[in-house]
Every structure is written in C-alpha cells, then in structure tokens.
Design an enzyme around this catalytic site. Structure first.
Site, PDB file in Angstrom:
ATOM      1  N   ASP A  10      40.133  61.851  50.959  1.00  0.00           N
ATOM      2  CA  ASP A  10      40.322  60.400  51.027  1.00  0.00           C
ATOM      3  C   ASP A  10      38.951  59.764  50.810  1.00  0.00           C
ATOM      4  O   ASP A  10      38.082  59.817  51.675  1.00  0.00           O
ATOM      5  CB  ASP A  10      40.900  60.036  52.405  1.00  0.00           C
ATOM      6  CG  ASP A  10      41.200  58.550  52.536  1.00  0.00           C
ATOM      7  OD1 ASP A  10      41.182  57.834  51.509  1.00  0.00           O
ATOM      8  OD2 ASP A  10      41.441  58.104  53.682  1.00  0.00           O
ATOM      9  N   ASP A 107      44.397  55.148  46.654  1.00  0.00           N
ATOM     10  CA  ASP A 107      44.385  55.428  48.099  1.00  0.00           C
ATOM     11  C   ASP A 107      45.485  54.705  48.877  1.00  0.00           C
ATOM     12  O   ASP A 107      46.079  55.272  49.791  1.00  0.00           O
ATOM     13  CB  ASP A 107      42.998  55.171  48.711  1.00  0.00           C
ATOM     14  CG  ASP A 107      42.493  53.752  48.492  1.00  0.00           C
ATOM     15  OD1 ASP A 107      43.117  52.990  47.718  1.00  0.00           O
ATOM     16  OD2 ASP A 107      41.454  53.405  49.086  1.00  0.00           O
ATOM     17  N   GLU A 152      49.223  46.277  42.999  1.00  0.00           N
ATOM     18  CA  GLU A 152      48.196  45.527  43.744  1.00  0.00           C
ATOM     19  C   GLU A 152      48.923  44.446  44.548  1.00  0.00           C
ATOM     20  O   GLU A 152      48.863  43.255  44.239  1.00  0.00           O
ATOM     21  CB  GLU A 152      47.178  44.910  42.779  1.00  0.00           C
ATOM     22  CG  GLU A 152      46.247  45.922  42.133  1.00  0.00           C
ATOM     23  CD  GLU A 152      45.243  46.527  43.109  1.00  0.00           C
ATOM     24  OE1 GLU A 152      45.127  46.034  44.252  1.00  0.00           O
ATOM     25  OE2 GLU A 152      44.573  47.510  42.728  1.00  0.00           O
ATOM     26  N   CYS A 165      40.897  33.981  46.344  1.00  0.00           N
ATOM     27  CA  CYS A 165      40.706  35.361  46.792  1.00  0.00           C
ATOM     28  C   CYS A 165      39.199  35.642  46.867  1.00  0.00           C
ATOM     29  O   CYS A 165      38.410  35.027  46.172  1.00  0.00           O
ATOM     30  CB  CYS A 165      41.349  36.332  45.793  1.00  0.00           C
ATOM     31  SG  CYS A 165      42.704  37.274  46.500  1.00  0.00           S
ATOM     32  N   GLU A 176      46.239  38.432  50.069  1.00  0.00           N
ATOM     33  CA  GLU A 176      44.958  38.829  50.673  1.00  0.00           C
ATOM     34  C   GLU A 176      44.178  37.645  51.258  1.00  0.00           C
ATOM     35  O   GLU A 176      43.472  37.786  52.252  1.00  0.00           O
ATOM     36  CB  GLU A 176      44.110  39.563  49.621  1.00  0.00           C
ATOM     37  CG  GLU A 176      42.865  40.179  50.194  1.00  0.00           C
ATOM     38  CD  GLU A 176      42.246  41.212  49.249  1.00  0.00           C
ATOM     39  OE1 GLU A 176      42.904  42.231  48.968  1.00  0.00           O
ATOM     40  OE2 GLU A 176      41.113  40.990  48.807  1.00  0.00           O
TER      41      GLU A 176
END
Ligand SMILES: [Zn+2]
Length: 291
Positions: A10, A107, A152, A165, A176
């Site tokens: 990771d 990830d 995303e 953002c 976000e």
C-alpha cells in the site's frame, strides 16, 4: 499456479506499508517505511526492496495499491499527487525487478474491494465505498467485480458552481470540497476557533455535521442512481469518526435524490477494516493476477 499467499504493498504519500496476505484476507508479516520521493527510479527501486524484505514462502504474486490513475490494459501509472510517478509502466517495471506476476490498482479501489470481500460490503453485488480522509476517494464494485475505471468519486459535482476544490482540481462544488476531513477542518476553524479541527466538530456533536451529512447523502443519491448501489460504506479517518453524526442527514438526502425504491433500500454502513483495507485489497488483486 494458485498461490497460498501474496505480497501486498500500500503506497501512500508519506509511508509504504507492505505485508504477506493469505486467501482469507488475513495480514501476516508486515513492514513499514517512509515513502521515497527523491525520484521515480529511487521510488520503484525502494518498492522492490520492501517486497524483497518480506518472506517469500508460497508467494505467487505481488499487488500494489497506488494513489494514481492507472491504465489497466497496459499497467501504466498515469500520475499521482505528491509522489514521483507519472506515465510510468509500473507493472512492467515491477515485473522486471521482482520476477513475479504483478497487479496494480488504485489505492481507493483496493480499499473498496477489501471491504466488499472481507469487511462491511459482504453479501451484496453492487457496492460503493466513499473514503472521507484528507480528500475524498472511492471505489465501485459492480455485479460482484471491481469496476476498474476512473472512479474519482470525490470529484463528483454536488453543488453547481459551488466551493472550489483544493489542490490540482480546477472544479467547483465537488464532494471533496464539502465532505473531506480537510473541508471539515476548515469549517471547524471558522466555527470554533483557529486551532480547531474536524475532531472538535465530532467531539462537540456540532450541528454543522448535519450539513456535511446532507452533502454526503446528495452524493450517495447520485451513486445509487448511476451504479445501482445496494450498500454504500463510509470509510476514512473523518468518515469513520463522524459516521453516526453524518448518517441521519445523509439518509434523508438519499431518499430525496435516489429514485425509488433504490433510495429506501440503500444500506449505509461504516467501514470495518480500518487502515489495513488498502493493503488487504492490494493482496486481493494480486491473487487475481496469479489466477
Ligand atoms: Zn475536485
């Protein structure tokens, strides 16, 4: 060959976590070290070095979860934030260094896949995970398979011409900008004081969490409408800490935004695997590379 074990890595902005993973998603030996950011070659060499430092008994493949967009056909890492990886044939570079089958996946998708198989996503076929950390990430499982694409999810528009953002994103009104730990930190500074953080909002059971929950639910409503999600799991440091306080307003917004009966039927749950989700997911995609 079907391996008994794989090695999972990771790769984060500040640290590399690697471990030996078995078929049941159990994590065995692990190793952790700071992420090398001096150059792309140094980083690739160091990743290979971390893998070599783990026991290789029964290991049939290596899986990498990396914070990058990925061309799944070619195994090219298209670009990461804060890490020197850009347009690099990541899979080929690692195969050359390690001489084992290599899997590479985003990830956030790794974390979603781990929750789907071994955590809060078990038992459904269409599943979405939203990770509310510093930013907002996510992954999608469609008809039982990891959706290997852009996803995303943190950059989905929920307020037209809304808040800008942060970072490299030029968009406005994205999830976000409203639901990340960073957004909550900024609200805490404004509402409580200059040294306050998202943690204080949770601690104080601050009413602004209801507004964040509403924004989150609006995003979830769209995810239900697009992917037919039966369950959405919320993870990430801020997401897990604030989950109980975000849930009521999120649930209400889903009922408004998602078409019936999917909105009523949606299950919203808190992530279960914690910080090891990304590592476990990288292991799961490695098993698939070996199959
Ligand atoms: Zn954005």
């Amino acid at each position: 060959m079907r391996a008994d074990r794989v090695i999972a890595v990771d790769l984060g902005g500040t640290k590399i976590l690697a471990g030996v993973i078995d078929h049941d998603g159990r994590v065995h030996e692990t190793v952790e070290r700071p992420t090398v950011t001096t150059s792309q070659t140094a980083l690739l060499d160091d990743l290979a070095d971390v893998v070599r430092s783990l026991p290789h008994d029964g290991v049939g493949a290596v899986g990498f979860g990396i914070p990058s967009r990925i061309d799944h056909r070619t195994g090219i890492a298209l670009g990461a934030v804060n890490i020197p990886l850009r347009d690099v044939p990541f899979r080929a570079e690692m195969e050359r260094r390690l001489d084992l089958p290599i899997a590479v996946e985003n990830d956030a998708s790794c974390a979603a896949y781990a929750e789907f198989r071994h955590g809060a996503g078990q038992g459904v076929q269409n599943f979405v995970m939203l990770t509310l950390g510093t930013g907002v990430g996510g992954g999608v499982i469609a008809a039982g398979s990891l959706f290997q694409a852009w996803t995303e999810l943190g950059h989905m528009v929920i307020v037209e011409d809304g808040e800008p953002c942060a970072g490299a994103c030029s968009g406005r009104g994205h999830v976000e900008a409203y639901c990340s730990g960073r957004a909550a930190d900024n609200l805490a500074k404004k509402l409580i004081g200059p040294s306050a953080t998202a943690h204080d909002l949770v601690q104080d059971r601050h009413p602004v969490l209801e507004r964040i929950g509403h924004h989150l639910g609006v995003a979830m409503g769209s995810l239900v409408n697009i992917f037919g999600a039966e369950r959405i799991v919320v993870g990430g440091g801020f997401g897990v800490a604030a989950f109980d306080q975000l849930l009521p307003a999120a649930r209400l917004a889903v009922l408004t935004e998602a078409l019936a009966p999917a909105g009523q039927e949606l299950e919203i749950e808190c992530a279960r695997l914690g910080a090891s989700a990304g590592l476990i997911g990288a292991g799961l995609v490695a098993f698939e590379a070996d199959a």
